[in-house]
Design an enzyme around this catalytic site. Sequence first.
Site, mmCIF file in Angstrom:
data_model
loop_
_atom_site.group_PDB
_atom_site.id
_atom_site.type_symbol
_atom_site.label_atom_id
_atom_site.label_comp_id
_atom_site.label_asym_id
_atom_site.label_seq_id
_atom_site.Cartn_x
_atom_site.Cartn_y
_atom_site.Cartn_z
ATOM 1 C CG HIS A 142 -0.832 3.276 5.369
ATOM 2 N ND1 HIS A 142 -1.340 2.590 6.456
ATOM 3 C CD2 HIS A 142 -0.906 2.435 4.315
ATOM 4 C CE1 HIS A 142 -1.728 1.387 6.061
ATOM 5 N NE2 HIS A 142 -1.471 1.254 4.762
ATOM 6 C CB SER A 145 -0.935 0.008 1.213
ATOM 7 O OG SER A 145 -0.205 -0.060 2.419
ATOM 8 C CG ASP A 149 -1.140 3.673 9.767
ATOM 9 O OD1 ASP A 149 -0.164 4.414 9.504
ATOM 10 O OD2 ASP A 149 -1.854 3.160 8.886
#
Length: 207
Positions: free
Chosen positions: A188, A15, A185
Amino acid sequence: MLFKDGDTIVFAGDSTTDAGKLSTGDRLGTGYVRLLNGMLNAFCPEVRSRVVNAGVSGNTSADLLARWEQDVTAEKPDLVFCLIGINDVWRHFDCFDPSRRQISAEEYERNLEAICERAKGARELCLMTPFYMEGNRSDEMRIMTEQYAAVMKGVAKRRGARVIDLQREFDVYMQSRPGQSITWDRVHPGEIGSLLIARAVWRELQK
Protein backbone atom coordinates in the site's frame (compact mmCIF):
# COMPACT_ATOMS: atom_id res chain seq x y z
CA MET A 1 -1.12 16.55 -23.97
CA LEU A 2 -2.94 13.26 -23.50
CA PHE A 3 -5.98 14.87 -21.88
CA LYS A 4 -8.40 17.36 -23.38
CA ASP A 5 -10.98 19.82 -22.16
CA GLY A 6 -14.12 18.03 -21.02
CA ASP A 7 -12.46 14.63 -20.56
CA THR A 8 -13.61 12.04 -18.06
CA ILE A 9 -10.62 10.21 -16.60
CA VAL A 10 -11.28 6.92 -14.82
CA PHE A 11 -8.75 5.25 -12.56
CA ALA A 12 -9.58 1.56 -12.12
CA GLY A 13 -7.94 -0.85 -9.73
CA ASP A 14 -7.71 -2.19 -6.20
CA SER A 15 -6.91 -0.66 -2.78
CA THR A 16 -3.93 1.20 -4.22
CA THR A 17 -6.41 3.21 -6.27
CA ASP A 18 -9.35 3.06 -3.84
CA ALA A 19 -7.37 4.64 -0.97
CA GLY A 20 -10.44 4.91 1.25
CA LYS A 21 -12.66 6.61 -1.33
CA LEU A 22 -15.86 5.86 0.62
CA SER A 23 -14.52 7.92 3.52
CA THR A 24 -14.20 11.07 1.39
CA GLY A 25 -17.21 13.06 0.27
CA ASP A 26 -16.05 13.34 -3.32
CA ARG A 27 -15.20 9.60 -3.51
CA LEU A 28 -11.68 10.33 -4.71
CA GLY A 29 -9.97 8.76 -1.70
CA THR A 30 -6.75 9.99 -0.13
CA GLY A 31 -4.23 8.50 -2.57
CA TYR A 32 -2.82 9.18 -6.00
CA VAL A 33 -6.23 9.80 -7.61
CA ARG A 34 -6.83 12.76 -5.31
CA LEU A 35 -3.35 14.08 -5.99
CA LEU A 36 -3.86 13.91 -9.74
CA ASN A 37 -7.23 15.62 -9.52
CA GLY A 38 -5.56 18.44 -7.61
CA MET A 39 -2.71 18.64 -10.11
CA LEU A 40 -5.12 18.89 -13.03
CA ASN A 41 -7.04 21.70 -11.35
CA ALA A 42 -3.94 23.55 -10.16
CA PHE A 43 -1.64 23.23 -13.16
CA CYS A 44 -4.20 23.16 -15.98
CA PRO A 45 -7.04 25.40 -14.77
CA GLU A 46 -8.10 26.07 -18.35
CA VAL A 47 -8.95 22.38 -18.81
CA ARG A 48 -12.14 21.06 -17.26
CA SER A 49 -11.98 17.36 -16.51
CA ARG A 50 -13.90 14.86 -14.41
CA VAL A 51 -11.88 12.36 -12.40
CA VAL A 52 -13.45 9.08 -11.26
CA ASN A 53 -11.98 6.69 -8.71
CA ALA A 54 -13.04 3.17 -9.75
CA GLY A 55 -10.76 1.35 -7.35
CA VAL A 56 -12.11 -1.28 -4.93
CA SER A 57 -9.98 -2.63 -2.10
CA GLY A 58 -9.11 -6.31 -2.34
CA ASN A 59 -9.89 -6.63 -6.03
CA THR A 60 -8.04 -9.02 -8.30
CA SER A 61 -8.07 -8.67 -12.07
CA ALA A 62 -11.03 -11.08 -12.12
CA ASP A 63 -12.98 -8.87 -9.72
CA LEU A 64 -12.25 -5.75 -11.73
CA LEU A 65 -13.24 -7.44 -14.96
CA ALA A 66 -16.55 -8.54 -13.42
CA ARG A 67 -17.52 -4.97 -12.52
CA TRP A 68 -15.92 -3.19 -15.49
CA GLU A 69 -19.15 -2.35 -17.31
CA GLN A 70 -20.81 -0.93 -14.20
CA ASP A 71 -17.87 0.96 -12.73
CA VAL A 72 -15.83 1.98 -15.76
CA THR A 73 -17.79 1.77 -19.03
CA ALA A 74 -20.86 3.39 -17.45
CA GLU A 75 -18.78 6.51 -16.73
CA LYS A 76 -18.16 6.94 -20.48
CA PRO A 77 -14.44 7.58 -19.98
CA ASP A 78 -12.17 9.30 -22.44
CA LEU A 79 -9.05 8.12 -20.62
CA VAL A 80 -8.70 4.97 -18.52
CA PHE A 81 -5.79 4.19 -16.23
CA CYS A 82 -5.79 0.65 -14.87
CA LEU A 83 -3.60 -0.46 -11.96
CA ILE A 84 -4.37 -4.08 -11.12
CA GLY A 85 -2.43 -7.21 -10.28
CA ILE A 86 -0.87 -7.03 -6.83
CA ASN A 87 -3.78 -8.94 -5.25
CA ASP A 88 -3.47 -11.55 -8.01
CA VAL A 89 0.06 -12.03 -6.70
CA TRP A 90 -0.61 -11.51 -2.99
CA ARG A 91 -3.26 -14.22 -2.81
CA HIS A 92 -0.50 -16.75 -3.49
CA PHE A 93 1.23 -15.69 -0.28
CA ASP A 94 -1.26 -14.30 2.24
CA CYS A 95 -3.97 -16.93 2.29
CA PHE A 96 -4.17 -20.71 2.25
CA ASP A 97 -7.97 -20.76 2.33
CA PRO A 98 -9.01 -22.90 -0.69
CA SER A 99 -12.24 -20.92 -0.98
CA ARG A 100 -10.27 -17.83 -2.03
CA ARG A 101 -9.30 -18.48 -5.61
CA GLN A 102 -5.79 -17.67 -6.75
CA ILE A 103 -5.22 -16.01 -10.12
CA SER A 104 -2.54 -17.66 -12.23
CA ALA A 105 -0.37 -15.66 -14.60
CA GLU A 106 -2.29 -17.23 -17.50
CA GLU A 107 -5.64 -16.13 -16.10
CA TYR A 108 -4.24 -12.71 -15.31
CA GLU A 109 -3.26 -12.39 -18.96
CA ARG A 110 -6.74 -13.41 -20.13
CA ASN A 111 -8.34 -10.93 -17.74
CA LEU A 112 -6.14 -8.11 -18.99
CA GLU A 113 -6.93 -9.00 -22.59
CA ALA A 114 -10.65 -8.81 -21.75
CA ILE A 115 -10.19 -5.50 -19.95
CA CYS A 116 -8.45 -4.06 -23.00
CA GLU A 117 -11.30 -5.26 -25.18
CA ARG A 118 -13.90 -3.67 -22.93
CA ALA A 119 -11.96 -0.41 -22.77
CA LYS A 120 -12.11 0.11 -26.53
CA GLY A 121 -14.69 2.88 -26.10
CA ALA A 122 -12.12 5.08 -24.39
CA ARG A 123 -9.79 7.25 -26.44
CA GLU A 124 -6.76 6.01 -24.49
CA LEU A 125 -6.08 3.09 -22.15
CA CYS A 126 -3.00 3.06 -19.95
CA LEU A 127 -2.08 -0.04 -17.97
CA MET A 128 0.03 0.47 -14.84
CA THR A 129 2.15 -2.42 -13.65
CA PRO A 130 1.77 -3.95 -10.22
CA PHE A 131 4.70 -3.22 -7.93
CA TYR A 132 6.21 -4.53 -4.71
CA MET A 133 8.35 -2.28 -2.57
CA GLU A 134 11.03 -4.87 -1.87
CA GLY A 135 14.58 -4.16 -2.97
CA ASN A 136 15.66 -7.78 -2.69
CA ARG A 137 15.01 -9.11 -6.19
CA SER A 138 15.30 -12.72 -5.01
CA ASP A 139 12.28 -12.26 -2.72
CA GLU A 140 9.54 -14.67 -3.87
CA MET A 141 6.78 -12.09 -3.97
CA ARG A 142 9.02 -9.62 -5.78
CA ILE A 143 9.81 -12.27 -8.39
CA MET A 144 6.15 -13.09 -8.96
CA THR A 145 5.18 -9.41 -9.11
CA GLU A 146 7.77 -8.89 -11.85
CA GLN A 147 6.38 -11.89 -13.73
CA TYR A 148 2.85 -10.46 -13.63
CA ALA A 149 4.16 -7.03 -14.63
CA ALA A 150 5.84 -8.64 -17.65
CA VAL A 151 2.52 -10.24 -18.57
CA MET A 152 0.88 -6.80 -18.43
CA LYS A 153 3.57 -5.27 -20.63
CA GLY A 154 3.05 -8.03 -23.18
CA VAL A 155 -0.69 -7.44 -23.28
CA ALA A 156 -0.19 -3.68 -23.60
CA LYS A 157 2.17 -4.19 -26.52
CA ARG A 158 -0.21 -6.52 -28.35
CA ARG A 159 -3.20 -4.28 -27.71
CA GLY A 160 -1.53 -0.97 -28.46
CA ALA A 161 -2.18 0.29 -24.94
CA ARG A 162 0.06 2.63 -23.04
CA VAL A 163 1.94 1.22 -20.06
CA ILE A 164 3.54 2.80 -17.00
CA ASP A 165 6.20 0.72 -15.25
CA LEU A 166 5.50 1.59 -11.62
CA GLN A 167 7.98 -0.97 -10.33
CA ARG A 168 10.69 1.10 -11.99
CA GLU A 169 9.47 4.20 -10.15
CA PHE A 170 9.73 2.46 -6.79
CA ASP A 171 13.06 0.86 -7.66
CA VAL A 172 14.55 4.33 -8.19
CA TYR A 173 13.25 5.37 -4.77
CA MET A 174 14.67 2.21 -3.18
CA GLN A 175 18.15 3.07 -4.40
CA SER A 176 18.18 5.53 -1.50
CA ARG A 177 15.61 4.25 1.00
CA PRO A 178 13.98 0.87 1.69
CA GLY A 179 10.41 0.18 0.65
CA GLN A 180 9.47 -0.26 4.31
CA SER A 181 10.11 3.47 4.76
CA ILE A 182 6.96 3.95 2.69
CA THR A 183 4.81 1.18 4.16
CA TRP A 184 5.35 -1.86 6.36
CA ASP A 185 3.56 -4.26 3.97
CA ARG A 186 5.48 -3.00 0.91
CA VAL A 187 2.21 -2.93 -1.06
CA HIS A 188 0.00 0.00 0.00
CA PRO A 189 1.65 3.21 -1.19
CA GLY A 190 0.62 5.67 1.52
CA GLU A 191 1.53 9.32 1.11
CA ILE A 192 4.99 8.92 -0.40
CA GLY A 193 4.09 6.07 -2.74
CA SER A 194 0.97 7.89 -3.89
CA LEU A 195 3.14 10.85 -4.83
CA LEU A 196 5.43 8.59 -6.84
CA ILE A 197 2.47 7.08 -8.70
CA ALA A 198 0.88 10.49 -9.29
CA ARG A 199 4.15 11.82 -10.72
CA ALA A 200 4.42 8.87 -13.12
CA VAL A 201 0.84 9.33 -14.32
CA TRP A 202 1.32 13.08 -14.65
CA ARG A 203 4.29 12.50 -16.92
CA GLU A 204 2.14 10.24 -19.09
CA LEU A 205 -0.60 12.85 -19.22
CA GLN A 206 1.88 15.39 -20.57
CA LYS A 207 2.67 13.28 -23.64
